[in-house]
Scaffold this motif. Structure first.
Motif, PDB file in Angstrom:
ATOM      1  N   ASP A   1       0.821  -1.199   0.000  1.00  0.00           N
ATOM      2  CA  ASP A   1       0.000   0.000   0.000  1.00  0.00           C
ATOM      3  C   ASP A   1       0.865   1.263   0.000  1.00  0.00           C
ATOM      4  O   ASP A   1       0.504   2.273  -0.613  1.00  0.00           O
TER       5      ASP A   1
ATOM      6  N   MET B   1      -6.025   2.216   3.027  1.00  0.00           N
ATOM      7  CA  MET B   1      -4.694   1.676   2.737  1.00  0.00           C
ATOM      8  C   MET B   1      -4.619   0.190   3.068  1.00  0.00           C
ATOM      9  O   MET B   1      -3.999  -0.594   2.335  1.00  0.00           O
TER      10      MET B   1
ATOM     11  N   ASN C   1      -3.729  -2.660   0.341  1.00  0.00           N
ATOM     12  CA  ASN C   1      -2.629  -3.594   0.567  1.00  0.00           C
ATOM     13  C   ASN C   1      -3.095  -5.040   0.406  1.00  0.00           C
ATOM     14  O   ASN C   1      -2.417  -5.870  -0.208  1.00  0.00           O
TER      15      ASN C   1
END
Length: 392
Positions: free
Chosen positions: A159, A355, A359
């Motif tokens: 991320d 995020m 990820n």
């Protein structure tokens, strides 16, 4: 102004700054250094409770909106205007520390990005560092043996890679109205690039910050990593035996002539609303005499490796020094060249959630069988569900 205040931070770089300020003013500072997650949790708790917050705290830009969402931070914009310092920091940085008309932090450091690489290993295998684009880097990286990785691209940091590269393209995770804004071609380009690096076998998935990770950098089995300016000091401290063998370059562009400037990391000082005005004025003075002080910020760069956000500091000699560890490169100049080209970037209280989702999907794209297009679509869909935000 108050003659004492409490200060929370998580970088361990402040002893010198505090000593200088105490010697100049005679002020007493109750200093606490804690972990990144701990400082956010503890500060949020104190702000929501309305009591026992410190006079000033250091918070990363990416986490600031989480803290500000408590409603407990002081709007510093009137004092910033009064001090006339706004133009002395990169224009892009104010987007990261502000929400609407309110500004919550005095910037401390900013971290222009670089590809840090083992020049000696590249030379040994005929890999050229005369690189402008990612396409060129990938082709050169194919010259490395199968047991030598071109780049460290850890699963836990996918991320961060995505944000750094998307930021490079001027992308925003959220638009000005708070809608999710990464469902676009720029974001897809980053998903596709990371997927391509994985499929070409050019990446190492070794866990970042592990002993094995640093061992790979030390032995040369991992030859590169993209990160912020701060990573130069990490290398110097962690793989000191490789001094002189490293170099740094700007991030490759996605196409010839394309942007190569981005940012990864950075933090500033915020002041809780609940503290008395005499304490707030004192801590703002502390922030000014540190963060907006060329000598202090030159010391920071020379002794800690953090890259100051205060532009007048760049006139100091240390920003023109040669780094023996990096073969005599003038890293300060490499990063100064990027400063005004770094696009602004917007964070929100939901940045950590989004995020984490990105990820998770990128792991399937880079080290699994999910296509970049499907991975991005899944990330947008999941982010919309978990944040209850619209999609721009």
């Amino acid at each position: 102004m108050a003659d004492s205040f409490a200060f929370w931070e998580m970088s361990g770089s402040w002893d010198h700054h505090m000593t200088q300020y105490k010697e100049e003013t005679g002020v007493s500072i109750n200093h606490t250094n804690m972990g990144y997650d701990e400082i956010i949790d503890r500060l949020q708790t104190r702000l929501l409770a309305g009591t026992d917050a410190p006079g000033v705290a250091m918070i990363e830009y990416s986490s600031l909106k989480q803290v500000a969402d408590t409603g407990g931070l002081r709007d510093l914009s009137p004092w910033i205007q009064e001090a006339e310092i706004e133009k002395e920091f990169p224009s892009s940085i104010w987007e990261s520390v502000s929400s609407g008309e309110e500004t919550y932090e005095i910037p401390y450091d900013i971290n222009p990005t670089s590809l840090f690489y083992r020049n000696d290993v590249w030379e040994e295998h005929g890999v050229s560092d005369d690189i402008e684009t990612w396409d060129q880097l990938i082709e050169e990286g194919k010259k490395l043996p199968d047991d030598v990785a071109l780049l460290s691209v850890p699963s836990a940091a996918l991320d961060l890679y995505w944000r750094m590269l998307y930021w490079q393209l001027g992308g925003q995770t959220f638009d000005g109205d708070g809608n999710l804004a990464f469902d676009n071609e720029k974001s897809l380009k980053v998903f596709e690039l990371l997927n391509r690096l994985g499929e070409e076998g050019l990446t190492s998935d070794v866990t970042n910050w592990s002993q094995q990770w640093f061992s790979g950098f030390n032995s040369g089995s991992i030859t590169g990593y993209c990160s912020g300016a701060w990573f130069n000091s990490t290398l110097q401290e962690s793989v000191s035996d490789t001094s002189g063998k490293w170099r740094a370059m700007k991030l490759p562009a996605f196409e010839k002539g394309g942007p190569r400037a981005s940012n990864r990391g950075g933090s500033g000082l915020c002041i809780p609303e609940q503290v008395d005005d005499d304490v707030a004025r004192r801590t703002f003075d502390f922030a000014l005499k540190t963060n907006a002080n060329a000598e202090e910020m030159a010391w920071l760069f020379e002794n800690v490796g953090n890259f100051s956000a205060y532009k007048p500091a760049y006139e100091e000699d240390v920003f023109d020094q040669e780094f023996e560890f990096f073969g005599g490169q003038k890293l300060g100049q490499l990063w100064i060249e990027q400063i005004e080209n770094i696009p602004p970037h917007r964070f929100t209280v939901d940045t950590p959630t989004v995020m984490d989702i990105i990820n998770s999907e990128l792991r399937k794209v880079v080290y699994g069988d999910t296509s970049p297009k499907d991975g991005l679509e899944n990330a947008v869909k999941d982010a919309k569900k978990q944040t209850n935000r619209g999609v721009a």
